[in-house]
Scaffold this motif. Sequence first.
Motif, PDB file in Angstrom:
ATOM      1  N   SER B  31      13.249  10.467  29.796  1.00 43.77           N
ATOM      2  CA  SER B  31      13.748  11.366  29.038  1.00 43.77           C
ATOM      3  C   SER B  31      14.552  10.697  29.961  1.00 43.77           C
ATOM      4  O   SER B  31      14.930  10.692  30.666  1.00 43.77           O
ATOM      5  N   GLY B  52      14.065   7.895  21.733  1.00 41.53           N
ATOM      6  CA  GLY B  52      15.409   7.121  21.456  1.00 41.53           C
ATOM      7  C   GLY B  52      15.627   7.717  20.174  1.00 41.53           C
ATOM      8  O   GLY B  52      15.005   7.742  19.153  1.00 41.53           O
ATOM      9  N   PHE B  65      20.856  10.262  23.025  1.00 44.80           N
ATOM     10  CA  PHE B  65      20.030   9.070  23.773  1.00 44.80           C
ATOM     11  C   PHE B  65      19.945   7.710  22.481  1.00 44.80           C
ATOM     12  O   PHE B  65      19.822   7.696  21.249  1.00 44.80           O
ATOM     13  N   ARG B  69      16.502   3.509  24.790  1.00 48.02           N
ATOM     14  CA  ARG B  69      16.526   4.709  26.227  1.00 48.02           C
ATOM     15  C   ARG B  69      16.579   4.101  26.955  1.00 48.02           C
ATOM     16  O   ARG B  69      15.800   4.993  28.475  1.00 48.02           O
ATOM     17  N   SER B  72      22.123   7.495  27.815  1.00 49.17           N
ATOM     18  CA  SER B  72      23.126   8.414  26.863  1.00 49.17           C
ATOM     19  C   SER B  72      24.520   8.557  26.890  1.00 49.17           C
ATOM     20  O   SER B  72      25.365   7.928  27.698  1.00 49.17           O
TER      21      SER B  72
END
Lengths: 116, 110
Positions: B31, B52, B65, B69, B72
């Motif tokens: 995250s 993602g 995001f 992943r 961001s």
Amino acid sequence: SAVISQKPSRDICQRGTSLTIQCQVDSQVTMMFWYRQQPGQSLTLIATANQGSEATYESGFVIDKFPISRPNLTFSTLTVSNMSPEDSSIYLCSVGQLHSGANVLTFGAGSRLTVL
Amino acid sequence: TQLLEQSPQFLSIQEGENLTVYCNSSSVFSSLQWYRQEPGEGPVLLVTVVTGGEVKKLKRLTFQFGDARKDSSLHITAAQPGDTGLYLCAGDPGANNLFFGTGTRLTVIP
């Protein structure tokens, strides 16, 4: 989310002395984290404090310099030992919680230490 | 250590302008979170993204995001003086701690 009280909020200390920062949480939490934020910088994790076990320190931080206590699930202390001007920073206590499927942090307001 | 680079480091804009802050890493995170810190306070969570490609909107703030992943972005529309602060991204590698980005200090001038 948890409410965290830290004290002192700020202090001016002399070189060579030690200072203990207290962190009180209004609910029981498993994991508490101590971060350092040097002037104008981001946050660096010092250690993770779990109740009933030794704190886990990150690379570059040692127990002799930053001893941590975690006597119960709502309280922790961080001591900054034998301080030098390089220890002037904001020290932040935080707790981890689940939010939207992720581990997130709630922070105290921080303790701003100035070492002369 | 998983490094999260934020850009720009400093940003000073006029009220009403738009801006985007980037958070990039070579590591994959389970995250990614954004926090805002005001003087004399601890960082406060703004948003968490876990999937993602996920996009989340919080009033004038839009968070995305990256598909892989690893990165961001935070976009603020029509910035206001109340948006002034230090913006921090933080990545969760899945080990119960967070790695914080280098920070972006935003000043919105009335």
